[in-house]
Design a protein around this motif. Structure first.
Motif, mmCIF file in Angstrom:
data_model
loop_
_atom_site.group_PDB
_atom_site.id
_atom_site.type_symbol
_atom_site.label_atom_id
_atom_site.label_comp_id
_atom_site.label_asym_id
_atom_site.label_seq_id
_atom_site.Cartn_x
_atom_site.Cartn_y
_atom_site.Cartn_z
ATOM 1 N N LYS A 147 0.846 -1.184 0.000
ATOM 2 C CA LYS A 147 0.000 0.000 0.000
ATOM 3 C C LYS A 147 0.889 1.244 0.000
ATOM 4 C CE LYS A 147 -3.722 -2.248 2.592
ATOM 5 N NZ LYS A 147 -4.512 -2.242 3.859
ATOM 6 N N MET A 148 0.317 2.360 -0.436
ATOM 7 C CA MET A 148 1.116 3.571 -0.558
ATOM 8 C C MET A 148 1.676 4.030 0.787
ATOM 9 S SD MET A 148 2.581 5.794 -2.379
ATOM 10 C CE MET A 148 1.881 5.619 -4.021
ATOM 11 N N ASP A 149 0.931 3.861 1.878
ATOM 12 C CA ASP A 149 1.460 4.278 3.181
ATOM 13 C C ASP A 149 2.649 3.411 3.587
ATOM 14 O OD1 ASP A 149 -0.201 2.067 3.530
ATOM 15 O OD2 ASP A 149 -0.810 2.657 5.551
ATOM 16 N N GLU A 150 2.620 2.123 3.243
ATOM 17 C CA GLU A 150 3.741 1.229 3.528
ATOM 18 C C GLU A 150 4.952 1.605 2.676
ATOM 19 O OE1 GLU A 150 1.354 -2.892 4.634
ATOM 20 O OE2 GLU A 150 1.729 -2.411 2.534
ATOM 21 N N ARG A 151 4.713 1.913 1.404
ATOM 22 C CA ARG A 151 5.796 2.343 0.521
ATOM 23 C C ARG A 151 6.427 3.629 1.029
ATOM 24 N NH1 ARG A 151 3.892 3.315 -5.293
ATOM 25 N NH2 ARG A 151 6.097 3.836 -5.520
ATOM 26 N N LEU A 152 5.575 4.545 1.486
ATOM 27 C CA LEU A 152 6.055 5.835 1.975
ATOM 28 C C LEU A 152 6.945 5.661 3.204
ATOM 29 C CD1 LEU A 152 6.134 8.905 2.064
ATOM 30 C CD2 LEU A 152 3.895 8.876 3.181
ATOM 31 N N LEU A 153 6.496 4.848 4.167
ATOM 32 C CA LEU A 153 7.286 4.644 5.383
ATOM 33 C C LEU A 153 8.608 3.944 5.054
ATOM 34 C CD1 LEU A 153 7.458 4.980 8.416
ATOM 35 C CD2 LEU A 153 6.263 2.789 8.674
ATOM 36 N N LYS A 154 8.568 2.987 4.159
ATOM 37 C CA LYS A 154 9.789 2.289 3.752
ATOM 38 C C LYS A 154 10.748 3.257 3.064
ATOM 39 C CE LYS A 154 11.296 -1.957 1.464
ATOM 40 N NZ LYS A 154 12.432 -1.403 0.751
ATOM 41 N N TYR A 155 10.218 4.121 2.214
ATOM 42 C CA TYR A 155 11.023 5.144 1.542
ATOM 43 C C TYR A 155 11.701 6.047 2.563
ATOM 44 C CZ TYR A 155 11.751 9.652 -0.867
ATOM 45 O OH TYR A 155 12.268 10.830 -1.342
ATOM 46 N N LEU A 156 10.955 6.488 3.573
ATOM 47 C CA LEU A 156 11.504 7.383 4.592
ATOM 48 C C LEU A 156 12.603 6.682 5.401
ATOM 49 C CD1 LEU A 156 8.194 9.016 5.888
ATOM 50 C CD2 LEU A 156 9.891 10.050 4.370
ATOM 51 N N LYS A 157 12.374 5.417 5.741
ATOM 52 C CA LYS A 157 13.376 4.670 6.503
ATOM 53 C C LYS A 157 14.646 4.459 5.682
ATOM 54 C CE LYS A 157 10.237 2.146 9.573
ATOM 55 N NZ LYS A 157 9.743 0.802 9.989
ATOM 56 N N ASN A 158 14.476 4.154 4.391
ATOM 57 C CA ASN A 158 15.641 3.976 3.524
ATOM 58 C C ASN A 158 16.440 5.271 3.405
ATOM 59 O OD1 ASN A 158 14.981 1.305 3.053
ATOM 60 N ND2 ASN A 158 14.016 1.691 1.075
ATOM 61 N N LYS A 159 15.711 6.377 3.280
ATOM 62 C CA LYS A 159 16.368 7.682 3.159
ATOM 63 C C LYS A 159 17.116 8.032 4.443
ATOM 64 C CE LYS A 159 15.225 12.072 0.890
ATOM 65 N NZ LYS A 159 15.757 11.701 -0.424
ATOM 66 N N ALA A 160 16.494 7.724 5.573
ATOM 67 C CA ALA A 160 17.144 7.971 6.857
ATOM 68 C C ALA A 160 18.412 7.129 6.982
ATOM 69 C CB ALA A 160 16.180 7.659 8.005
ATOM 70 N N GLY A 161 18.344 5.879 6.512
ATOM 71 C CA GLY A 161 19.505 5.006 6.554
ATOM 72 C C GLY A 161 20.650 5.527 5.704
ATOM 73 N N LEU A 162 20.330 6.066 4.550
ATOM 74 C CA LEU A 162 21.356 6.628 3.671
ATOM 75 C C LEU A 162 22.100 7.779 4.345
ATOM 76 C CD1 LEU A 162 19.651 6.768 0.151
ATOM 77 C CD2 LEU A 162 21.695 5.469 0.755
ATOM 78 N N HIS A 163 21.367 8.569 5.118
ATOM 79 C CA HIS A 163 21.953 9.762 5.740
ATOM 80 C C HIS A 163 22.397 9.513 7.182
ATOM 81 C CE1 HIS A 163 20.948 12.572 2.435
ATOM 82 N NE2 HIS A 163 19.911 11.786 2.247
ATOM 83 N N ASP A 164 22.280 8.249 7.636
ATOM 84 C CA ASP A 164 22.698 7.897 9.003
ATOM 85 C C ASP A 164 22.076 8.816 10.042
ATOM 86 O OD1 ASP A 164 24.365 5.741 8.225
ATOM 87 O OD2 ASP A 164 25.928 7.156 7.663
ATOM 88 N N SER A 165 20.798 9.109 9.851
ATOM 89 C CA SER A 165 20.104 9.989 10.786
ATOM 90 C C SER A 165 18.623 9.644 10.778
ATOM 91 C CB SER A 165 20.289 11.454 10.381
ATOM 92 O OG SER A 165 19.465 12.310 11.155
ATOM 93 N N ASN A 166 17.982 9.776 11.925
ATOM 94 C CA ASN A 166 16.536 9.529 11.960
ATOM 95 C C ASN A 166 15.743 10.764 11.569
ATOM 96 O OD1 ASN A 166 17.084 11.008 14.280
ATOM 97 N ND2 ASN A 166 15.592 9.901 15.539
ATOM 98 N N ASN A 204 9.823 21.098 6.355
ATOM 99 C CA ASN A 204 10.822 20.495 5.466
ATOM 100 C C ASN A 204 11.698 19.451 6.157
ATOM 101 O OD1 ASN A 204 9.862 22.136 3.423
ATOM 102 N ND2 ASN A 204 11.483 23.670 3.669
ATOM 103 N N LYS A 205 11.231 18.951 7.306
ATOM 104 C CA LYS A 205 11.953 17.909 8.021
ATOM 105 C C LYS A 205 10.988 16.830 8.487
ATOM 106 C CE LYS A 205 15.829 20.598 9.876
ATOM 107 N NZ LYS A 205 16.549 21.014 11.119
ATOM 108 N N ILE A 206 11.475 15.598 8.510
ATOM 109 C CA ILE A 206 10.684 14.482 9.004
ATOM 110 C C ILE A 206 11.572 13.652 9.927
ATOM 111 C CG2 ILE A 206 9.385 12.409 8.399
ATOM 112 C CD1 ILE A 206 8.880 13.663 5.643
ATOM 113 N N GLU A 207 11.099 13.439 11.140
ATOM 114 C CA GLU A 207 11.823 12.584 12.082
ATOM 115 C C GLU A 207 11.165 11.207 12.087
ATOM 116 O OE1 GLU A 207 13.002 12.278 16.844
ATOM 117 O OE2 GLU A 207 11.904 14.028 16.064
ATOM 118 N N ILE A 208 11.947 10.162 11.888
ATOM 119 C CA ILE A 208 11.440 8.799 11.855
ATOM 120 C C ILE A 208 11.481 8.264 13.262
ATOM 121 C CG2 ILE A 208 11.533 6.591 10.676
ATOM 122 C CD1 ILE A 208 11.453 9.044 8.804
#
Length: 211
Positions: A147-166, A204-208
């Motif tokens: 579902k789109m909400d699952e894709r969105l959360l996964k996208y955010l987590k992947n992006k956070a992982g790339l930047h080593d920040s939550n 313009n910021k999102i905290e996971i």
């Protein structure tokens, strides 16, 4: 300096003799965030090796809408570019700097020579193909089965992982473009994720919160 950077990022994959050849043949180029590094239908004369930063690889439909395929990290190369180099020499993807990035551009004619004459380069390319193939399968699975909400959360987590920040710096429109959906949908789903205590929104910021 160029050789030292190569050793740091690619020394675990490529032998020292080849690294020296790459350093001699390559051209260092720097790109700022959001710069287009390779565009669709561009004639490809160089193979990019990413020394620092992150690069988004995107596909585009007939209406100009983009879909994120995968993200390159330092120490990797774009296998979609390699495939194009072996065929039409026209790019089928768009590569955009996710953040300020430094690349070493290798003339395409070197790729074939090294592939046939250097085992470490051949193994590196084949492993890169396998990694990118797995990532593209994951992208297809996400689109088809999540579902789109699952894709969105996964996208955010992947992006956070790339930047080593939550906490990530990103605007809703950028997320919408990467996920091939509308900004309105992204904004609504982000609010839902915030209400369920999985993220925290600010300008313009999102905290996971749910890593």
């Amino acid at each position: 300096m160029q050789l030292e950077l190569l050793k740091e990022k690619y020394g675990h994959n490529l032998d020292e003799t080849l690294l020296k050849e790459i350093a001699e043949a390559g051209i260092i180029k720097t790109f700022e965030k959001d710069d287009i590094i390779i565009d669709i239908n561009q004639t490809l004369k160089y193979i990019p090796l990413l020394l620092s930063g992150h690069v988004k690889v995107l596909r585009e439909d007939d209406e100009g809408n983009e879909l994120l395929i995968y993200v390159l990290e330092a120490g990797e190369t774009c296998t979609m570019t390699l495939t194009c180099c072996m065929g039409t020499n026209k790019s089928k993807i768009r590569a955009v700097a996710e953040k300020d990035s430094t690349l070493l551009m290798i003339p395409v004619e070197k790729m074939s020579d090294w592939f046939h004459n250097n085992e470490s380069w051949r193994n590196f390319i084949l492993e890169s193909y396998q990694m990118r193939f797995d990532e593209m399968l994951e992208t297809i699975d996400n689109i088809a089965f999540m579902k789109m909400d699952e894709r969105l959360l996964k996208y955010l987590k992947n992006k956070a992982g790339l930047h080593d920040s939550n906490t990530i710096n990103v605007i809703h429109q950028e997320i919408a473009e990467d996920l091939h959906t509308s900004r309105v949908v992204v904004s609504r789903l982000l609010k839902q994720l915030e209400n369920s205590k999985k993220i925290k929104l600010s300008r313009n910021k999102i905290e996971i919160l749910d890593l």
